[in-house]
Design an enzyme around this catalytic site. Sequence first.
Site, mmCIF file in Angstrom:
data_model
loop_
_atom_site.group_PDB
_atom_site.id
_atom_site.type_symbol
_atom_site.label_atom_id
_atom_site.label_comp_id
_atom_site.label_asym_id
_atom_site.label_seq_id
_atom_site.Cartn_x
_atom_site.Cartn_y
_atom_site.Cartn_z
ATOM 1 N N ASP A 192 -3.106 6.485 12.613
ATOM 2 C CA ASP A 192 -4.009 5.327 12.751
ATOM 3 C C ASP A 192 -3.964 4.748 14.156
ATOM 4 O OD1 ASP A 192 -1.434 4.286 12.336
ATOM 5 O OD2 ASP A 192 -2.101 2.668 11.009
ATOM 6 N N TYR A 200 9.380 3.984 15.807
ATOM 7 C CA TYR A 200 7.928 3.792 15.792
ATOM 8 C C TYR A 200 7.349 3.633 17.214
ATOM 9 C CZ TYR A 200 3.459 2.284 13.853
ATOM 10 O OH TYR A 200 2.139 2.200 13.509
ATOM 11 N N ARG A 238 0.834 -1.211 0.000
ATOM 12 C CA ARG A 238 0.000 0.000 0.000
ATOM 13 C C ARG A 238 0.859 1.247 0.000
ATOM 14 N NH1 ARG A 238 2.617 2.031 3.040
ATOM 15 N NH2 ARG A 238 2.837 1.739 5.275
ATOM 16 N N SER A 240 4.931 -1.407 2.772
ATOM 17 C CA SER A 240 4.211 -2.441 3.492
ATOM 18 C C SER A 240 4.439 -3.852 2.960
ATOM 19 C CB SER A 240 2.727 -2.090 3.418
ATOM 20 O OG SER A 240 2.097 -2.408 4.561
ATOM 21 N N ASP A 277 -2.022 -0.616 7.302
ATOM 22 C CA ASP A 277 -1.432 -1.419 6.231
ATOM 23 C C ASP A 277 -2.302 -2.632 5.923
ATOM 24 O OD1 ASP A 277 0.488 0.382 6.906
ATOM 25 O OD2 ASP A 277 1.878 -1.073 7.747
#
Length: 554
Positions: free
Chosen positions: A88, A302, A79, A199, A245
């Site tokens: 998200d 992350y 994606r 992804s 994803d």
Amino acid sequence: MLAPSPWTTPHPSPPPAYISSPPPAFPPQEDLVPTVASLSDIYSATDIPHQSVRWSSLQERFRALYDRDISFVARTPGRVNLIGEHIDYSWFPVLPMAIPHDVLVAVAIIPSTDPASDGRIILSNVQAVKYPTRVFSTDDFTDPFFAIPTSQHIDWSAYFLAGLKGALTFSRLCATDASPLPTMRILVDGEVPTCAGLSASSALVCSSLLAVLSTITTPIIEKSFLVNSAVISERALGVNSGGMDQAASVFAVRDHALLIDFRPLVSAKPVRVLDTVPRLCFVVANSLVSVSNRTETGPDRYNIRFVETTLAAEILAREYSVGRLEIRDGFGGTLRGFYDKICERNGWTMGDRESEERAVKEVVVKIRQTFSKDKYSLDEIAKMLGISTEDMLRKYTTRFPIRAKYLNLRDRAEHVIEESFRCKCFSSLLASLTTNLRALSASESTPYFDALGELMNASQQSGSSKFECSCPEINELCRIAQKYGASGSRITGTGWGGCIISLVRADRVNDVIDGLKREYYASRHPEISQINDVVFPITPANGAVLSKVNGFQL
Ligand code: GLA
């Protein structure tokens, strides 16, 4: 012309998500992962010549390797995210689309009556040198909670194992009639560029999960179930994920972007991006700065952002006494939880762009009032939460460890709140553009391109300065793309490297690609022979499918 508001556009009722209860007996067809009969059910006409060669070569190689035919193929795409980055996991909607590059997991099931049934799962890859064959015994997986080795270097098979683990876990929870793992022969063919933020790893986990699930349960698999299971499967690799994803890979619809929402349940609303005049084109350019796998870099990148945004939400909720926030995945509250509650309490009614913009500004003021500095020590943060540092670390950093002495809650929270607004504006503009633009001339369409481009540029600016997930090479790519005519450019996906996505008018696509080749790749990467693999236009692709190979039309 006023764009229809995404806040008032009717949203399809979310599909039922179930983790611990069985799927309904007959879910509607469109909620199921489709089983397709031909390449044209998966790919666009322009992709079919390449895919036809690829799929027949996969069949031949499978036969040569295992001396038998493929029973079925599980396929899921990578994606690209148009806008809505790193929001998200704060439960705000995002706007990705699937790319034509995908992962095929070809499977032969060997029944126990077959003399070749030896209780082994042989996992091979068409890129056998880079990804060597691995052999497992089905006995290795009698306990679905088996551990996947995720030390410093993560083996490619770990992504398959994560899918397998998810399939075993969820089939136990959901299907009373799950069969034991059979002997299997598997050949993987992945075309999603790796380490590029497109992804690739999620696509491999997702297609492996789909392959094993349909082996041990039934090929009738609900999309939302696949998405939820895939998110949890990836956690077995120590990787946290917001769900974008997996949702993009599963729900994707050809020629459409997807407005993915996570509340109350994961759902996707397709937004058509073709058919505009002039056409909206998207160009992807890979910085070739590797987005290393998140198992390795998560604690420095992350995972830190995940913790920062969660702690910001918890502290804001406490500061403004909005009550307890709904907990995401047993972890902590979300900024969307705080945003919704503070808006509700202040009567900031939503429904149009102006009132939402006002609410976003008010919330940003509150964020700045609460976090006067850009850096807080862990002790200071614990104090703001009203708990001890030890308790805070135990609660928020055990499951997904971080390496940090100071956290920046203010800038991260600001990015999330403002980016969520940009994402809503972008999807609303896109929806109105694709509905109305047929009647508009090229010059009348310019303000749309400018407005969409500005939102993308603002997103990049914020990702770079407030969320600090860009890097100099990405900033340089964005600058060059705009110099040659892109309406807007931004980093896409995890960040700290990987790809940019640019919105480009059809008549400027070649200029942008040529400009990037000359000013970025020729000087920085003269070694590249397949330049079209690193900078290319894309159109949105279809999502996950299963294909029975018998009678399949190549
Ligand atoms: C990764 C995660 C997604 C999302 C993006 C950033 O790709 O897997 O869930 O958080 O980063 O937008």
